[in-house]
Scaffold this motif. Structure first.
Motif, PDB file in Angstrom:
ATOM      1  N   PHE A   1       0.828  -1.210   0.000  1.00  0.00           N
ATOM      2  CA  PHE A   1       0.000   0.000   0.000  1.00  0.00           C
ATOM      3  C   PHE A   1       0.861   1.258   0.000  1.00  0.00           C
ATOM      4  N   LEU A   2       1.888   1.294   0.836  1.00  0.00           N
ATOM      5  CA  LEU A   2       2.757   2.474   0.898  1.00  0.00           C
ATOM      6  C   LEU A   2       3.532   2.676  -0.401  1.00  0.00           C
ATOM      7  N   ILE A   3       4.035   1.592  -0.967  1.00  0.00           N
ATOM      8  CA  ILE A   3       4.779   1.709  -2.223  1.00  0.00           C
ATOM      9  C   ILE A   3       3.865   2.186  -3.341  1.00  0.00           C
ATOM     10  N   LEU A   4       2.641   1.665  -3.394  1.00  0.00           N
ATOM     11  CA  LEU A   4       1.695   2.084  -4.434  1.00  0.00           C
ATOM     12  C   LEU A   4       1.333   3.557  -4.287  1.00  0.00           C
ATOM     13  N   ILE A   5       1.166   4.012  -3.068  1.00  0.00           N
ATOM     14  CA  ILE A   5       0.846   5.426  -2.852  1.00  0.00           C
ATOM     15  C   ILE A   5       1.957   6.313  -3.389  1.00  0.00           C
ATOM     16  N   ASN A   6       3.206   5.959  -3.101  1.00  0.00           N
ATOM     17  CA  ASN A   6       4.337   6.745  -3.596  1.00  0.00           C
ATOM     18  C   ASN A   6       4.401   6.731  -5.125  1.00  0.00           C
ATOM     19  N   VAL A   7       4.185   5.568  -5.721  1.00  0.00           N
ATOM     20  CA  VAL A   7       4.246   5.464  -7.177  1.00  0.00           C
ATOM     21  C   VAL A   7       3.107   6.241  -7.827  1.00  0.00           C
ATOM     22  N   ILE A   8       1.903   6.135  -7.272  1.00  0.00           N
ATOM     23  CA  ILE A   8       0.752   6.835  -7.849  1.00  0.00           C
ATOM     24  C   ILE A   8       0.944   8.344  -7.782  1.00  0.00           C
ATOM     25  N   VAL A   9       1.409   8.859  -6.644  1.00  0.00           N
ATOM     26  CA  VAL A   9       1.638  10.299  -6.516  1.00  0.00           C
ATOM     27  C   VAL A   9       2.697  10.758  -7.510  1.00  0.00           C
ATOM     28  N   HIS A  10       3.731   9.940  -7.711  1.00  0.00           N
ATOM     29  CA  HIS A  10       4.775  10.305  -8.677  1.00  0.00           C
ATOM     30  C   HIS A  10       4.227  10.342 -10.097  1.00  0.00           C
ATOM     31  N   LEU A  11       3.360   9.388 -10.446  1.00  0.00           N
ATOM     32  CA  LEU A  11       2.770   9.379 -11.784  1.00  0.00           C
ATOM     33  C   LEU A  11       1.794  10.526 -11.974  1.00  0.00           C
ATOM     34  N   LEU A  12       1.037  10.848 -10.924  1.00  0.00           N
ATOM     35  CA  LEU A  12       0.107  11.977 -11.020  1.00  0.00           C
ATOM     36  C   LEU A  12       0.855  13.299 -11.175  1.00  0.00           C
ATOM     37  N   PHE A  13       2.018  13.393 -10.534  1.00  0.00           N
ATOM     38  CA  PHE A  13       2.808  14.608 -10.670  1.00  0.00           C
ATOM     39  C   PHE A  13       3.252  14.824 -12.110  1.00  0.00           C
ATOM     40  N   ARG A  14       3.489  13.735 -12.823  1.00  0.00           N
ATOM     41  CA  ARG A  14       3.904  13.856 -14.214  1.00  0.00           C
ATOM     42  C   ARG A  14       2.748  14.242 -15.134  1.00  0.00           C
ATOM     43  N   HIS A  15       1.519  14.074 -14.667  1.00  0.00           N
ATOM     44  CA  HIS A  15       0.356  14.401 -15.486  1.00  0.00           C
ATOM     45  C   HIS A  15       0.008  15.880 -15.317  1.00  0.00           C
ATOM     46  N   ASP A  16      -0.262  16.535 -16.414  1.00  0.00           N
ATOM     47  CA  ASP A  16      -0.511  17.983 -16.366  1.00  0.00           C
ATOM     48  C   ASP A  16      -1.774  18.340 -15.591  1.00  0.00           C
ATOM     49  N   ASP A  17      -2.790  17.478 -15.613  1.00  0.00           N
ATOM     50  CA  ASP A  17      -4.051  17.803 -14.943  1.00  0.00           C
ATOM     51  C   ASP A  17      -3.919  17.811 -13.430  1.00  0.00           C
TER      52      ASP A  17
ATOM     53  N   LEU B   1       2.923  15.106   5.386  1.00  0.00           N
ATOM     54  CA  LEU B   1       2.469  13.854   4.783  1.00  0.00           C
ATOM     55  C   LEU B   1       2.680  13.859   3.275  1.00  0.00           C
ATOM     56  N   LEU B   2       2.412  15.006   2.625  1.00  0.00           N
ATOM     57  CA  LEU B   2       2.622  15.091   1.182  1.00  0.00           C
ATOM     58  C   LEU B   2       4.103  14.963   0.834  1.00  0.00           C
ATOM     59  N   SER B   3       4.964  15.566   1.621  1.00  0.00           N
ATOM     60  CA  SER B   3       6.391  15.497   1.338  1.00  0.00           C
ATOM     61  C   SER B   3       6.923  14.081   1.463  1.00  0.00           C
ATOM     62  N   MET B   4       6.339  13.267   2.347  1.00  0.00           N
ATOM     63  CA  MET B   4       6.825  11.904   2.552  1.00  0.00           C
ATOM     64  C   MET B   4       6.507  10.985   1.384  1.00  0.00           C
ATOM     65  N   ILE B   5       5.575  11.352   0.524  1.00  0.00           N
ATOM     66  CA  ILE B   5       5.210  10.503  -0.612  1.00  0.00           C
ATOM     67  C   ILE B   5       5.462  11.223  -1.937  1.00  0.00           C
ATOM     68  N   TYR B   6       6.258  12.286  -1.897  1.00  0.00           N
ATOM     69  CA  TYR B   6       6.479  13.148  -3.059  1.00  0.00           C
ATOM     70  C   TYR B   6       7.899  12.933  -3.579  1.00  0.00           C
ATOM     71  N   HIS B   7       8.000  12.490  -4.828  1.00  0.00           N
ATOM     72  CA  HIS B   7       9.299  12.291  -5.471  1.00  0.00           C
ATOM     73  C   HIS B   7       9.251  12.895  -6.871  1.00  0.00           C
ATOM     74  N   MET B   8      10.189  13.786  -7.159  1.00  0.00           N
ATOM     75  CA  MET B   8      10.261  14.386  -8.477  1.00  0.00           C
ATOM     76  C   MET B   8      11.107  13.559  -9.440  1.00  0.00           C
ATOM     77  N   ASP B   9      12.043  12.801  -8.904  1.00  0.00           N
ATOM     78  CA  ASP B   9      12.961  12.028  -9.726  1.00  0.00           C
ATOM     79  C   ASP B   9      12.617  10.547  -9.620  1.00  0.00           C
ATOM     80  N   SER B  10      12.550   9.845 -10.751  1.00  0.00           N
ATOM     81  CA  SER B  10      12.203   8.423 -10.754  1.00  0.00           C
ATOM     82  C   SER B  10      13.284   7.579 -10.077  1.00  0.00           C
ATOM     83  N   THR B  11      14.536   7.974 -10.232  1.00  0.00           N
ATOM     84  CA  THR B  11      15.619   7.238  -9.574  1.00  0.00           C
ATOM     85  C   THR B  11      15.516   7.347  -8.057  1.00  0.00           C
ATOM     86  N   HIS B  12      15.213   8.549  -7.585  1.00  0.00           N
ATOM     87  CA  HIS B  12      15.018   8.758  -6.153  1.00  0.00           C
ATOM     88  C   HIS B  12      13.878   7.897  -5.628  1.00  0.00           C
TER      89      HIS B  12
END
Length: 325
Positions: free
Chosen positions: A15-31, A53-64
């Protein structure tokens, strides 16, 4: 039963990994980029619980993101999934430990920022005492007025001069409090601290080997050496060091993770209530307990066979003696 409880811990990690991945993918989407803008993440100036809480699941770089999730899965599996105690298999405990270690890392850097402010105030006090008027005329004027009036003017002059002389440090302090901090690195280091404490003090977790201790010590020592503990270190890290890694968040998360693990282990020893919502009956089993029980059964079986042979020998001797008579 153990297998089912382990699945709950695995579900928490997934669940935690999916949340991080989803937020990262949503960040890449313009909407969604406007709602997940970097300025909505945590910083010391103007930070709050939701931004943490937002900062803990927020990643701008895919490698990070990849490195953090791999580390999260490794230490989370060793702490929660592979534990021999069902109390550590709680979905709630996995998610709560993620949030608490991340918030603890941010609280740690706020305390470090307050320590910077304390050092600055000490520097101002030293400068004020140095520029204080000690002439007999100043003392006479203060005595005539009935108060230390002239120190007000000398303090203003001293503060202005000190701020101008150490403007680079003052700017570094402002920058340290204003930058946005993102990523789950604080949580990862918090779970590293939990893993160390469970290895030392918990009977329900496996022990770390020498290689693990070597790399953990190396990582934490590097982050501690790069952390701006003093004002001079803060100035150097702001103006002369390259990179965007906040090393102070790392070792603050490590320390808070150790504290959180100690609290959980202590609570486990003194209470019959599980870490999640469920109340467990009995305690968990220590790692290696099954092997010890197997060894004990084998030993008991050997003793039974040896005693059986002794009884048979005695019966044969008694029979021989009766036949001889």
């Amino acid at each position: 039963m153990i297998g089912r409880s382990m699945d709950r811990a695995k579900s928490g990690l997934t669940f935690l990994i999916l949340i991080n991945v989803i937020v990262h993918l949503l960040f890449r989407h313009d909407d969604f980029r406007q709602n997940l803008h970097l300025h909505k993440t945590y910083r010391i100036n103007g930070g709050n619980f939701s931004k943490m809480l937002l900062s803990m699941i927020y990643h701008m770089d895919s490698t990070h993101l990849l490195v953090n999730m791999l580390s999260l899965n490794r230490y989370g599996s060793e702490i929660f999934v592979q534990s021999s105690s069902r109390r550590w298999h709680s979905f709630f405990l996995v998610v709560a430990s993620y949030a608490i270690c991340g918030i603890g890392a941010f609280v740690g850097i706020e305390l470090l920022s307050h320590y910077h402010e304390y050092q600055w105030e000490q520097r101002l006090e030293e400068a004020r005492w140095k520029h204080r008027c000690k002439h007999w005329l100043c003392q006479s004027i203060n005595h005539a007025v009935g108060g230390d009036v002239l120190s007000t003017f000398t303090n203003l002059w001293s503060d202005w001069k000190t701020s101008f002389q150490f403007a680079d440090i003052k700017l570094s302090m402002f920058y340290y409090r204003s930058i946005h901090r993102i990523g789950a690195s604080g949580v990862v280091y918090g779970w590293m601290g939990m893993r160390v404490m469970t290895s030392w003090t918990s009977p329900h977790h496996s022990r770390l080997n020498g290689i693990d201790y070597f790399f953990l010590t190396l990582a934490v020592a590097h982050d501690f050496s790069k952390s701006p503990l003093s004002l001079e270190d803060l100035k150097l890290s702001t103006f002369f060091e390259e990179g965007s890694v906040d090393h102070s968040v790392h070792w603050m998360g490590f320390v808070f993770g150790m504290i959180w693990a100690i609290l959980l282990i202590t609570w486990e020893k003194v209470s019959n209530v599980g870490f999640g919502i469920v109340r467990w009956r009995g305690n968990g089993r220590r790692l290696g307990a099954m092997w010890e029980e197997q060894q004990q059964r084998q030993y008991q079986e050997q003793q039974r066979r040896q005693n059986s042979r002794l009884v048979n020998v005695e019966e044969r001797n008694d029979a021989r003696q009766r036949s001889a008579l």
